[in-house]
Design a protein around this motif. Structure first.
Motif, PDB file in Angstrom:
ATOM      1  N   LYS A  25       0.842  -1.188   0.000  1.00 56.92           N
ATOM      2  CA  LYS A  25       0.000   0.000   0.000  1.00 56.92           C
ATOM      3  C   LYS A  25       0.883   1.245   0.000  1.00 56.92           C
ATOM      4  N   ALA A  26       0.584   2.153  -0.902  1.00 56.08           N
ATOM      5  CA  ALA A  26       1.365   3.395  -0.993  1.00 56.08           C
ATOM      6  C   ALA A  26       0.653   4.497  -0.235  1.00 56.08           C
ATOM      7  N   VAL A  27       1.370   5.118   0.670  1.00 59.05           N
ATOM      8  CA  VAL A  27       0.798   6.218   1.440  1.00 59.05           C
ATOM      9  C   VAL A  27       1.688   7.440   1.243  1.00 59.05           C
ATOM     10  N   GLN A  28       1.036   8.542   0.938  1.00 57.31           N
ATOM     11  CA  GLN A  28       1.803   9.768   0.727  1.00 57.31           C
ATOM     12  C   GLN A  28       2.603  10.099   1.981  1.00 57.31           C
ATOM     13  N   ASP A  29       3.882  10.403   1.783  1.00 58.34           N
ATOM     14  CA  ASP A  29       4.755  10.690   2.910  1.00 58.34           C
ATOM     15  C   ASP A  29       5.798  11.710   2.467  1.00 58.34           C
ATOM     16  N   PRO A  30       5.581  12.961   2.823  1.00 59.75           N
ATOM     17  CA  PRO A  30       6.466  14.032   2.335  1.00 59.75           C
ATOM     18  C   PRO A  30       7.909  13.866   2.801  1.00 59.75           C
ATOM     19  N   GLN A  31       8.104  13.044   3.839  1.00 56.12           N
ATOM     20  CA  GLN A  31       9.463  12.836   4.343  1.00 56.12           C
ATOM     21  C   GLN A  31      10.281  11.960   3.405  1.00 56.12           C
ATOM     22  N   LYS A  32       9.566  11.143   2.626  1.00 56.89           N
ATOM     23  CA  LYS A  32      10.270  10.174   1.791  1.00 56.89           C
ATOM     24  C   LYS A  32      10.243  10.586   0.322  1.00 56.89           C
ATOM     25  N   LYS A  34       9.628  10.104  -3.393  1.00 59.29           N
ATOM     26  CA  LYS A  34       8.642   9.251  -4.068  1.00 59.29           C
ATOM     27  C   LYS A  34       9.218   8.651  -5.343  1.00 59.29           C
ATOM     28  N   TYR A  35       8.616   7.553  -5.753  1.00 59.80           N
ATOM     29  CA  TYR A  35       8.946   6.981  -7.063  1.00 59.80           C
ATOM     30  C   TYR A  35       7.661   6.411  -7.647  1.00 59.80           C
ATOM     31  N   TYR A  36       7.227   7.001  -8.763  1.00 59.82           N
ATOM     32  CA  TYR A  36       5.983   6.586  -9.396  1.00 59.82           C
ATOM     33  C   TYR A  36       6.342   5.725 -10.607  1.00 59.82           C
ATOM     34  N   ILE A  37       6.021   4.465 -10.515  1.00 61.51           N
ATOM     35  CA  ILE A  37       6.373   3.556 -11.607  1.00 61.51           C
ATOM     36  C   ILE A  37       5.119   2.891 -12.150  1.00 61.51           C
ATOM     37  N   LEU A  38       4.922   3.054 -13.447  1.00 61.62           N
ATOM     38  CA  LEU A  38       3.626   2.744 -14.048  1.00 61.62           C
ATOM     39  C   LEU A  38       3.757   1.792 -15.233  1.00 61.62           C
ATOM     40  N   ASP A  39       2.814   0.865 -15.290  1.00 58.54           N
ATOM     41  CA  ASP A  39       2.659   0.028 -16.481  1.00 58.54           C
ATOM     42  C   ASP A  39       1.549   0.599 -17.328  1.00 58.54           C
ATOM     43  N   LEU A  75       4.918   4.333  -5.695  1.00 61.37           N
ATOM     44  CA  LEU A  75       3.541   4.219  -6.171  1.00 61.37           C
ATOM     45  C   LEU A  75       3.543   3.294  -7.380  1.00 61.37           C
ATOM     46  N   HIS A  76       2.876   2.176  -7.232  1.00 60.13           N
ATOM     47  CA  HIS A  76       2.899   1.165  -8.300  1.00 60.13           C
ATOM     48  C   HIS A  76       1.508   0.571  -8.421  1.00 60.13           C
ATOM     49  N   PRO A  77       0.673   1.148  -9.277  1.00 66.78           N
ATOM     50  CA  PRO A  77      -0.722   0.757  -9.367  1.00 66.78           C
ATOM     51  C   PRO A  77      -1.060  -0.028 -10.640  1.00 66.78           C
ATOM     52  N   MET A  78      -2.243  -0.598 -10.648  1.00 63.43           N
ATOM     53  CA  MET A  78      -2.714  -1.334 -11.828  1.00 63.43           C
ATOM     54  C   MET A  78      -4.216  -1.124 -11.975  1.00 63.43           C
ATOM     55  N   GLY A  79      -4.671  -1.114 -13.220  1.00 66.20           N
ATOM     56  CA  GLY A  79      -6.097  -0.935 -13.474  1.00 66.20           C
ATOM     57  C   GLY A  79      -6.485  -1.457 -14.844  1.00 66.20           C
ATOM     58  N   TRP A  80      -7.690  -1.100 -15.260  1.00 62.74           N
ATOM     59  CA  TRP A  80      -8.248  -1.726 -16.470  1.00 62.74           C
ATOM     60  C   TRP A  80      -8.780  -0.688 -17.427  1.00 62.74           C
ATOM     61  N   ASP A  81      -8.329  -0.786 -18.657  1.00 61.53           N
ATOM     62  CA  ASP A  81      -8.773   0.102 -19.718  1.00 61.53           C
ATOM     63  C   ASP A  81      -9.884  -0.625 -20.455  1.00 61.53           C
ATOM     64  N   SER A 503      -7.700   6.294 -21.095  1.00 62.65           N
ATOM     65  CA  SER A 503      -6.279   6.098 -20.816  1.00 62.65           C
ATOM     66  C   SER A 503      -5.495   7.406 -20.903  1.00 62.65           C
ATOM     67  N   CYS A 504      -6.192   8.507 -21.261  1.00 61.59           N
ATOM     68  CA  CYS A 504      -5.501   9.782 -21.385  1.00 61.59           C
ATOM     69  C   CYS A 504      -5.110  10.376 -20.043  1.00 61.59           C
ATOM     70  N   TRP A 505      -5.731   9.901 -18.997  1.00 57.72           N
ATOM     71  CA  TRP A 505      -5.465  10.551 -17.707  1.00 57.72           C
ATOM     72  C   TRP A 505      -5.455   9.581 -16.526  1.00 57.72           C
ATOM     73  N   TYR A 506      -5.474   8.275 -16.791  1.00 56.22           N
ATOM     74  CA  TYR A 506      -5.629   7.294 -15.711  1.00 56.22           C
ATOM     75  C   TYR A 506      -4.508   7.374 -14.688  1.00 56.22           C
ATOM     76  N   TYR A 507      -3.321   7.774 -15.165  1.00 56.27           N
ATOM     77  CA  TYR A 507      -2.180   7.904 -14.253  1.00 56.27           C
ATOM     78  C   TYR A 507      -2.429   8.985 -13.206  1.00 56.27           C
ATOM     79  N   LEU A 508      -3.326   9.925 -13.501  1.00 53.50           N
ATOM     80  CA  LEU A 508      -3.681  10.942 -12.503  1.00 53.50           C
ATOM     81  C   LEU A 508      -4.663  10.387 -11.474  1.00 53.50           C
ATOM     82  N   ARG A 509      -5.561   9.546 -11.940  1.00 52.16           N
ATOM     83  CA  ARG A 509      -6.539   8.979 -11.016  1.00 52.16           C
ATOM     84  C   ARG A 509      -5.878   8.018 -10.028  1.00 52.16           C
ATOM     85  N   PHE A 510      -4.841   7.335 -10.457  1.00 50.99           N
ATOM     86  CA  PHE A 510      -4.125   6.430  -9.556  1.00 50.99           C
ATOM     87  C   PHE A 510      -3.610   7.166  -8.312  1.00 50.99           C
TER      88      PHE A 510
END
Length: 812
Positions: A25-32, A34-39, A75-81, A503-510
RNA sequence: GCCGGGAUGGCGGAACAGGUAGACGCGUUGGUCUCAAAAACCAAUGAUCGCAAGAUCGUGGGGGUUCGAUUCCCCCUCCCGGCACCA
């Protein structure tokens, strides 16, 4: 000998553990950091995955796991187009509702993906067909509409009768549909368009700021197709109007000998004299009927009709006959050209076909054989006004272009302009399974719904079959279509949005998937964005990746996102081919089903093998024997550490000494695996782990520390087995957040190295030396070698070259 | 035609920044174990010549630069992907 490793039990155990404990589970943490890695999220097709699909997912998973251990907040999420043609075609084929088949397909995909042990934060799973998702797709459309970037137009579209819908230019390949390969014809229809052309310059400029493969950037640049030139006005005395043509070679204006309009050009009718009317009309009709396939592929020889009237060349007042021909496209430039057969190959061919005159205005070629198009070295000639007041003669082409462009501007006959190949994005589809447009037509004009009325849900239809007439299925839902809106009777838009919308903006919804107030929270957005690494197939080079960038640029201009570009680094994974080396396909019968691989060898082995096959970006054939080899490696690792009953072997002792040689190899391995993962060179990282394993197996006992480090290094590749071993080593916690091993350069250094001795460039021996040995002592050692002596016998050493810790080269 | 990416053992692929080509794996061969086989384990494995030491050849083809080229430069062939009458 230990019993075989039971991958089924172990993998199930850890997949359940990760899920129950929400390990990833990814939780926002300003101390750390971030690395957003997307498929690139998949369309859940009915066929399920084949072994090629997860290649990218495995790669991102290894990076994600490695980054977590390195202390990043990942942040490493997955979803369905899940909207769009594939799902709908399948629904039509099987007679079940798309919502139902989509849900089923998603369940199957999720099951398969989870079986691979990928470390997604499943709490962020999204589905583009969920009203809570497409509510915000519609919201973005409203922003585009309000900004004047979405408009309706009656345009000649790519109509695919087989699919019962229109397609975007990007979806038409060689005159056939990208999906299914059905024929596509041109017909005029009312359509929604998005003004991506307004962002041509911005999209082009942004490419300089992203770390993408050069080939993909080039593909997008070519697709945008920026072209600098000049618009030039030509007077048409017969109708007393002027017509604008675009040219990149205004320097050749004196060489224009005729003019060509596209058959669709609005002036055609008025410019046709009565005697030519029948002929011209026939040509126009024929051109309109032709598909793009015929127009661009099959017909290489030039055709056309002289309209009987003339245009006046603004530089010298000469009369130019006006023709129509389908080699001039209405959709590019101004739909009209000045023809310079001496210096444009197409014009040259056309002139040859119809015996039109050819005038040489750039010296250097042989116009008998072909047009001369060298725009660097050519020198202007025959290019002066009749009164001699203006001349380009003697200038090189670039200088001539400058001079005439200024002259055109001064005299009001033209101006410097830029044109793009990119055309506006055709954004509507005559299909059921897509996002409804949040628009009501009142008095034939579109009115946007208010944001509070979103989502506008897709009505549940019994009959969603596309009509051959192009009448969208939604038009049958009369209750839904006819509405009273702001006190007036209106009709909802019955087209739906294309596949690409979601799929134009799904990375924002994640970033903020459950937010009911806004599409995404801006504080979260500025923490997580941009996507640091995006991995997916090359087939999206100009479709998804251009559309998504376009929306993102607009959202940036509107202040909704903090970065100009959404995807910082992009990698295209290669294809996995069938064992026979050809593309995996059902018809060839060479498809490998991952379910069977998981059953037989397990997820760890499959992950390991797919990463070991070769460079991520390259295509490579599947190999069952190779798959077995990776499986064998893992079994060896397991049996090296465990007894038959699964307990740890006695020869793993926490206080056992590690010998220098093995310790050196360990530190070299930490370094290589770390560096290679960061460079996505997984195949060589794995081979290094194999080398270490081979050495470990020769030792009677292993230190606990060595084993621990080895497990951590292997864990991104084979997480289930490593978690299991980790636990058996006595750790209560998951290893997913254990610090990544550090290496010591000192310990990794060799004590004695072997360097080659070359004589006149040929290898004649080798010597053992301490690192950093100087030339003199190396030479002394070399001279003791009998083979070296043999080659030096009776010869003078002219020169020696020492490459530090590599070789000694002796020249005689 | 234009743009991009490739070509290394029987196969997938390694090779820092011009410095021992072929790491690692597969396959093959031989061996151990077994009544036998599979599995596992051990060893060998670019080609040619040689008992060996070693030699010659070898990274798609041809040239060049260099003490030395898979790597740099020029020319060519083939394969994959994309674009394709864009003025």
């Amino acid at each position: 000998m230990a019993v075989d490793y039971d991958h089924k039990t172990v993998e199930k155990k850890w997949q359940t553990f990760w899920e129950d404990n929400k390990t990833f589970k990814a939780v926002q943490d300003p101390q750390k950091e971030k690395y957003y890695i997307l498929d690139m999220f998949p369309y859940p097709s009915s066929h399920g995955l084949h072994v090629g699909h997860p290649l990218g997912y495995i790669a991102t998973d290894i990076i994600a796991r490695h980054k977590r251990m390195k202390g990043f907040n990942v942040l490493h999420p997955m979803g369905w187009d899940a909207f769009g043609l594939p799902a709908e075609q399948y629904a039509l084929k099987t007679g079940t509702h798309p919502a139902e088949t989509t849900a089923r397909n998603i369940d199957n995909f999720r099951r398969q993906i989870k079986g691979l042990g990928l470390s997604y934060d499943w709490d962020r799973e999204i589905n583009t067909t969920d009203p809570n998702y497409y509510r915000w797709t519609q919201w973005i459309f409203l922003q585009l509409f309000k900004k004047g970037l979405a408009y309706e137009a009656e345009v000649p579209v790519n109509w695919c009768p087989e699919l019962g819908t229109v397609l975007a230019n990007e979806e038409v390949i060689d005159g056939k549909s990208e999906r299914g390969g059905h024929p596509v014809i041109r017909v005029p229809m009312r359509q929604w368009m998005l003004k991506i052309t307004d962002y041509a310059e911005s999209l082009l400029a942004g490419l300089n700021d992203v770390d993408w493969p050069e080939g993909i950037k080039e593909l997008q640049r070519n697709w945008i197709g920026r072209s600098e030139g000049a618009d030039v006005e030509f007077h048409l005395p017969s109708i007393d109007e002027s017509i604008t043509v675009f040219t990149t070679r205004p320097d050749t204006l004196f060489g224009a000998t005729y003019m060509v309009l596209s058959p669709e050009h609005p002036f055609v009718d008025r410019l046709t004299i009565d005697g030519k009317r029948g002929e011209a009309q026939a040509y126009v009709n024929e051109a309109a009927r032709k598909s793009d396939l015929v127009r661009t592929e099959l017909e290489k020889e030039k055709t056309g009709v002289f309209l009987g009237t003339h245009a006046i060349n603004p530089v010298n007042g000469e009369e130019l006959p006006v023709w129509i021909s389908d080699y001039v496209l209405m959709t590019y430039g101004t739909g009209a050209i000045m023809a310079v057969p001496g210096h444009d190959q197409r014009d040259w061919e056309f002139a040859g076909e119809f015996n039109l005159s050819i005038v040489e205005v750039v010296k250097g070629g042989d116009l008998e054989t072909e047009a001369f198009v060298d725009n660097e070295n050519g020198v202007m000639m025959n290019s002066a006004t009749p009164d001699g007041s203006f001349s380009l003669n003697g200038l090189k082409v670039p200088a001539a272009i400058q001079k005439i462009t200024s002259w055109l501007e001064e005299t009001g006959k033209g101006r410097a302009t830029v044109h793009y190949k990119l055309r506006d994005w055709l954004f509507s589809r005559q299909r059921y399974w897509g996002e409804p447009f949040p628009v009501v037509h009142i008095d034939r004009k579109p009115a946007p719904l208010s944001e509070a009325d979103l989502p506008l849900e897709l009505p549940d239809l019994e009959d969603y079959q596309p009509a051959e007439t192009g009448n969208p299925p939604l038009s049958n839902a009369t209750d839904w279509v006819n509405v009273t809106f702001e006190g007036k009777k209106g009709k909802r838009e019955t087209n739906t949005m294309p596949q690409w919308a979601g799929s134009c903006w799904y990375y924002l919804r994640f970033i903020d998937p459950q937010n009911d107030e806004v599409g995404w929270d801006s504080e979260k957005e500025s923490y997580w964005m941009p996507v640091d690494l995006y991995i997916g197939g090359q087939e999206h080079a100009v479709l998804h990746l251009l559309y998504a960038r376009f929306w993102h640029h607009v959202l940036h201009d509107l202040g909704y996102v903090s970065t100009r570009e959404p995807f910082k680094k992009l990698i295209n994974q290669g294809m996995i081919l069938g064992e026979d080396g050809s593309k995996m396909s059902k018809s060839k019968g060479n498809v490998i089903n991952p379910d069977e691989i998981l059953e037989e060898y397990g997820a760890d082995a499959m992950r390991l093998f797919e990463m070991f096959m070769g460079p991520l970006e390259k295509s490579k054939p599947w190999s069952t024997a190779g798959m077995k080899g990776s499986h064998r490696f893992l079994k060896r690792v397991w049996s090296m550490m465990t007894n038959d009953d699964g307990t740890l072997r006695d020869n793993i002792e926490s206080d056992a000494e590690i010998d220098d040689e093995l310790n050196r190899l360990l530190h070299q391995t930490i370094k290589k695996v770390t560096d290679d993962i960061e460079e996505l060179k997984f195949n060589t990282a794995i081979s290094q782990l194999m080398t270490l394993t081979n050495a470990m197996k020769t030792r009677p006992s292993l230190s606990g520390n060595l084993v621990k480090t080895f497990i951590l290094l292997l864990s991104p590749f084979a997480p289930h087995m490593c978690e299991e071993l980790w636990q058996r080593l006595g750790h209560a916690e998951t290893l997913a957040y254990s610090p990544w091993p550090e290496y010591d350069d000192e310990l990794a250094r060799e004590e004695l190295i072997t360097i080659a001795v070359q004589i006149n460039g040929k290898r004649r021996g080798e010597i053992e030396v301490a690192p950093g040995v100087d030339e003199k002592s190396a030479l002394m050692l070399a001279l003791e070698q009998s083979n070296v002596k043999r080659y030096l016998d009776g010869k003078d050493i002219k020169k020696t070259i020492l490459v530090k810790d590599r070789l000694l080269s002796i020249v005689v």
